[in-house]
Design a protein around this motif. Structure first.
Motif, PDB file in Angstrom:
ATOM      1  N   MET A 220     119.157 105.938 110.814  1.00  0.00           N
ATOM      2  CA  MET A 220     119.486 105.174 109.619  1.00  0.00           C
ATOM      3  C   MET A 220     119.693 103.742 110.063  1.00  0.00           C
ATOM      4  O   MET A 220     120.621 103.457 110.832  1.00  0.00           O
ATOM      5  N   CYS A 221     118.848 102.845 109.601  1.00  0.00           N
ATOM      6  CA  CYS A 221     118.804 101.489 110.149  1.00  0.00           C
ATOM      7  C   CYS A 221     119.408 100.493 109.156  1.00  0.00           C
ATOM      8  O   CYS A 221     118.717 100.023 108.230  1.00  0.00           O
ATOM      9  N   LEU A 222     120.671 100.188 109.347  1.00  0.00           N
ATOM     10  CA  LEU A 222     121.398  99.309 108.439  1.00  0.00           C
ATOM     11  C   LEU A 222     121.795  97.995 109.105  1.00  0.00           C
ATOM     12  O   LEU A 222     121.475  96.916 108.633  1.00  0.00           O
ATOM     13  N   THR A 223     122.524  98.100 110.214  1.00  0.00           N
ATOM     14  CA  THR A 223     123.206  96.951 110.805  1.00  0.00           C
ATOM     15  C   THR A 223     122.231  95.947 111.410  1.00  0.00           C
ATOM     16  O   THR A 223     121.277  96.310 112.090  1.00  0.00           O
ATOM     17  N   GLU A 224     122.525  94.663 111.156  1.00  0.00           N
ATOM     18  CA  GLU A 224     121.744  93.568 111.714  1.00  0.00           C
ATOM     19  C   GLU A 224     122.660  92.596 112.439  1.00  0.00           C
ATOM     20  O   GLU A 224     123.884  92.606 112.212  1.00  0.00           O
ATOM     21  N   PRO A 225     122.109  91.748 113.310  1.00  0.00           N
ATOM     22  CA  PRO A 225     122.937  90.701 113.924  1.00  0.00           C
ATOM     23  C   PRO A 225     123.594  89.850 112.835  1.00  0.00           C
ATOM     24  O   PRO A 225     122.916  89.330 111.947  1.00  0.00           O
ATOM     25  N   GLY A 226     124.918  89.751 112.870  1.00  0.00           N
ATOM     26  CA  GLY A 226     125.632  88.963 111.867  1.00  0.00           C
ATOM     27  C   GLY A 226     125.858  89.679 110.561  1.00  0.00           C
ATOM     28  O   GLY A 226     126.429  89.117 109.620  1.00  0.00           O
ATOM     29  N   CYS A 227     125.434  90.932 110.468  1.00  0.00           N
ATOM     30  CA  CYS A 227     125.598  91.712 109.230  1.00  0.00           C
ATOM     31  C   CYS A 227     126.094  93.095 109.590  1.00  0.00           C
ATOM     32  O   CYS A 227     125.305  93.947 110.010  1.00  0.00           O
ATOM     33  N   GLY A 228     127.396  93.297 109.458  1.00  0.00           N
ATOM     34  CA  GLY A 228     127.979  94.586 109.776  1.00  0.00           C
ATOM     35  C   GLY A 228     128.318  95.342 108.511  1.00  0.00           C
ATOM     36  O   GLY A 228     127.467  95.979 107.884  1.00  0.00           O
ATOM     37  N   SER A 229     129.575  95.225 108.080  1.00  0.00           N
ATOM     38  CA  SER A 229     130.007  95.939 106.870  1.00  0.00           C
ATOM     39  C   SER A 229     129.450  95.319 105.593  1.00  0.00           C
ATOM     40  O   SER A 229     129.326  95.997 104.578  1.00  0.00           O
ATOM     41  N   ASP A 230     129.133  94.020 105.625  1.00  0.00           N
ATOM     42  CA  ASP A 230     128.617  93.339 104.436  1.00  0.00           C
ATOM     43  C   ASP A 230     127.103  93.492 104.372  1.00  0.00           C
ATOM     44  O   ASP A 230     126.342  92.609 104.783  1.00  0.00           O
ATOM     45  N   LEU A 231     126.648  94.617 103.842  1.00  0.00           N
ATOM     46  CA  LEU A 231     125.218  94.911 103.826  1.00  0.00           C
ATOM     47  C   LEU A 231     124.444  94.002 102.883  1.00  0.00           C
ATOM     48  O   LEU A 231     123.222  93.905 102.975  1.00  0.00           O
ATOM     49  N   GLY A 232     125.146  93.324 101.988  1.00  0.00           N
ATOM     50  CA  GLY A 232     124.459  92.401 101.092  1.00  0.00           C
ATOM     51  C   GLY A 232     123.839  91.224 101.814  1.00  0.00           C
ATOM     52  O   GLY A 232     123.007  90.498 101.246  1.00  0.00           O
ATOM     53  N   MET A 233     124.204  91.019 103.079  1.00  0.00           N
ATOM     54  CA  MET A 233     123.672  89.901 103.868  1.00  0.00           C
ATOM     55  C   MET A 233     122.397  90.256 104.621  1.00  0.00           C
ATOM     56  O   MET A 233     121.872  89.450 105.394  1.00  0.00           O
ATOM     57  N   ILE A 234     121.875  91.455 104.408  1.00  0.00           N
ATOM     58  CA  ILE A 234     120.687  91.907 105.147  1.00  0.00           C
ATOM     59  C   ILE A 234     119.527  90.906 105.015  1.00  0.00           C
ATOM     60  O   ILE A 234     119.226  90.418 103.922  1.00  0.00           O
ATOM     61  N   LYS A 235     118.883  90.629 106.163  1.00  0.00           N
ATOM     62  CA  LYS A 235     117.781  89.664 106.202  1.00  0.00           C
ATOM     63  C   LYS A 235     116.415  90.316 106.413  1.00  0.00           C
ATOM     64  O   LYS A 235     115.380  89.669 106.221  1.00  0.00           O
ATOM     65  N   THR A 236     116.372  91.563 106.855  1.00  0.00           N
ATOM     66  CA  THR A 236     115.083  92.222 107.059  1.00  0.00           C
ATOM     67  C   THR A 236     114.291  92.194 105.746  1.00  0.00           C
ATOM     68  O   THR A 236     114.812  92.562 104.690  1.00  0.00           O
ATOM     69  N   SER A 237     113.050  91.735 105.832  1.00  0.00           N
ATOM     70  CA  SER A 237     112.255  91.549 104.617  1.00  0.00           C
ATOM     71  C   SER A 237     111.184  92.633 104.485  1.00  0.00           C
ATOM     72  O   SER A 237     110.759  93.238 105.463  1.00  0.00           O
ATOM     73  N   ALA A 238     110.769  92.854 103.254  1.00  0.00           N
ATOM     74  CA  ALA A 238     109.706  93.810 102.938  1.00  0.00           C
ATOM     75  C   ALA A 238     108.688  93.117 102.043  1.00  0.00           C
ATOM     76  O   ALA A 238     109.024  92.639 100.962  1.00  0.00           O
ATOM     77  N   THR A 239     107.448  93.057 102.506  1.00  0.00           N
ATOM     78  CA  THR A 239     106.378  92.395 101.750  1.00  0.00           C
ATOM     79  C   THR A 239     105.399  93.439 101.247  1.00  0.00           C
ATOM     80  O   THR A 239     104.830  94.204 102.039  1.00  0.00           O
TER      81      THR A 239
END
Length: 585
Positions: A172-191
């Protein structure tokens, strides 16, 4: 050692702590079944046989390999793939031979169709032997269930049998650098692409089992709104026919404080082909389903850690002599060990009761999602089990994980200097225990979730909320012939609710004349003040729910009364400390 057959408490809870009368009809509509079962009793015996077999496996092969796996590590990363090492590969091989991976999957998808309860009990057994092993195994079953629940039929028919055979697993791939509990900050994009697929770009960190072969990925479709409402979920496979080479790559495996036998990876997406799961913008909602199951599962992991560390400490103390006596007969050590076992047994009861509610909820929720057709009785049962599951989830995650770290530390102290040595397993239990404290939401996140539920209940209907406290005084219990444990629980619970209301009124400061008006409770500044007490409130709620379950068990069986009253003795001073904290802060 057999982690089921040699444990009387587990056997009692299996037979009496699980609501089989409600669960079994959700899996077997009538008897005889297609599998050849002629009655509910035969089904229960079959499930118990599974736990006896897995108890033998985990108590011997898995436990004996734990130190090797810890020292060797999960494996290596080679050319963007994770390669399991010798010890982890042996675990997978044995699990496949036992059909342990496919336990919860439907028979038509290559599984045994067993209730979630059995899988979660197996997770506790695995964790008692080796927490890293349980974590790796969990990402076969949980991902397979997610595919069955949320993906289309073709995808489920193609992938779930492969998972059941141990050919692939997932993450399950959620966490990003600089984005832990605040998932609204996710930067991974989908085109989006012309063929209805999507191209993912970005990276995820701290991903357990990221190289298993596929992953559910949270990403934002380009142009969608910011925040959680713009997050969608995608299924991304590492190997796909239409792409030469890897579809996504593993950049590294993290070097961790503990849980060395589990892969914790960084996953990189570069125009990685993925499929949208469900509807756009619903990614956070879908993720919550897995997160809720995962949090209960992590509670079971923590229980296994407690069982392993305290069990070893008691065995050591029984054989070690000091001052002419076994350590277990020295007064302070005797008291400490009694307290440790009381907390362990109480937590075990709470978790078993919780997974019973969860099993009912997830089964009916799946039926409703797949068919949309529930009877009136099933709708009521779904509503009830959903309420208990939601209420308990943050509590069991918080309570079990905090106690696993504390009690594994105390186990080290029982061994003294030996506990600090790698030769003995208690130092590994303690190092590993910090993982469950952090993943699937820290203890503080769980505490805030529990506080949110209390606030939602209080603000929805303040009049009813206050009535449940003011008009349920324990003196009524003294007049209606209740058992001694029911009277004791009623008294403890009443005092807790009275102090909790004082805390809410103190922090939220609603106008007296507006006490029953929900709007008077809603000041952001006052709610922030209440949030400072989230952890102590979560602790108190955990004690209340555990005492409730122990009281119910004592009502079923006189032999369980001793545990209830031992637990009462354990928590009363803790509760008084919490109430004092609420009054002076």
């Amino acid at each position: 050692m057999n982690y089921y057959s040699d444990e009387n408490d587990w056997q009692w809870l299996f037979r009496n702590g699980i609501d089989w009368d409600k669960i079994i009809p959700l899996y077997y509509k009538s008897f005889p079944t297609e599998d050849g079962f002629n009655s509910k009793e035969e089904v229960i015996s079959f499930f118990e046989e599974i736990l006896q077999n897995t108890g033998e496996w985990t108590g011997n092969a898995v436990a004996q390999r734990a130190a090797q796996l810890d020292k060797e590590g999960a494996g290596t990363v080679v050319d963007g793939r994770t390669i399991p090492g010798e010890a982890l590969s042996a675990l997978y091989k044995e699990a496949i031979e036992l059909d342990a991976i496919g336990l919860p999957f439907p028979a038509e998808l290559g599984g045994l169709g067993a209730p979630s309860t059995i899988t979660l009990m197996l997770l506790a057994q695995l964790s008692r032997a080796c927490l890293a092993s349980s974590t790796q195994m969990a990402f076969f079953t949980s991902i397979g269930e997610m595919i069955h629940r949320f993906c289309d039929e073709e995808t489920a028919q193609r992938l779930v049998p492969m998972i059941a055979r141990g050919e692939i697993s997932g993450s399950m791939c959620l966490t990003e650098p600089g984005c832990g509990s605040d998932l609204g900050m996710i930067k991974t994009s989908a085109t989006p692409t012309e063929d209805g697929k999507y191209l993912l770009n970005g990276s995820k960190i701290f991903i357990t089992n990221g190289g298993g072969g596929l992953g559910f990925v949270l990403a934002r479709i380009k142009g969608d709104k910011e925040g959680l409402a713009g997050i969608s979920m995608f299924l991304c496979e590492q190997n796909i026919p239409e792409k030469e080479g890897l579809n996504y790559s593993i950049a590294k495996n993290e070097e961790k404080m503990g849980m060395h036998g589990s892969f914790t990876t960084e996953v990189v997406y570069e125009n990685s082909v993925a499929t949208l799961v469900g509807e756009t913008g619903k990614g956070f909602k879908y993720m919550l389903h897995l997160m809720n199951e995962a949090r209960i599962a992590v509670g079971m992991q923590a229980l296994g850690t407690i069982e392993g560390s305290i069990g070893y400490a008691i065995s050591y103390a029984s054989e070690r002599e000091q001052f002419g006596k076994p350590l277990t007969e020295l007064p302070l050590m005797k008291r400490n060990l009694e307290d440790f076992t009381t907390e362990r047994d109480a937590l075990r009861a709470l978790l078993v009761d919780t997974i019973s509610h969860y099993d009912i909820f997830q089964r009916l929720d799946l039926k409703k999602q797949k068919s949309g057709d529930l009877s009136k009785e099933e709708e009521e049962l779904l509503k009830e089990s959903s309420l208990w599951t939601r209420k308990r989830t943050p509590l069991v995650k918080y309570y079990a994980c905090e106690q696993a770290t504390l009690l594994s530390q105390r186990a080290i102290q029982v061994l003294g200097g030996y506990g600090f040595m790698e030769e003995y397993p208690v130092e590994r239990y303690h190092r590993d225990s910090f993982g469950p404290l952090l993943y699937e939401g820290t203890s503080q996140i769980q505490a805030l979730m529990a506080l949110k539920d209390i606030m939602k209940y209080a603000m929805k209907d303040p009049k009813r909320f206050f009535s449940n406290v003011l008009f349920k005084h324990p003196s009524k219990e003294l007049l209606n012939g209740s058992s001694t444990q029911e009277k004791a629980f009623s008294s403890i619970h009443y005092k807790f609710k009275k102090n909790m209301v004082k805390l809410l009124v103190k922090c939220l400061r609603p106008d007296i004349g507006e006490l029953f008006n929900p709007k008077s409770w809603a000041s952001d500044e006052n709610i922030s003040e209440l949030m400072e007490h989230a952890e102590t409130l979560c602790q108190a709620l955990s004690y209340m729910e555990t005492a409730r379950v122990l009281c119910e068990h004592a009502n079923k069986d006189e032999s369980r009364k001793d545990l209830f009253f031992r637990y009462q003795k354990l928590i009363l001073p803790r509760l008084e400390a919490i109430y004092t904290d609420w009054s002076i802060r």
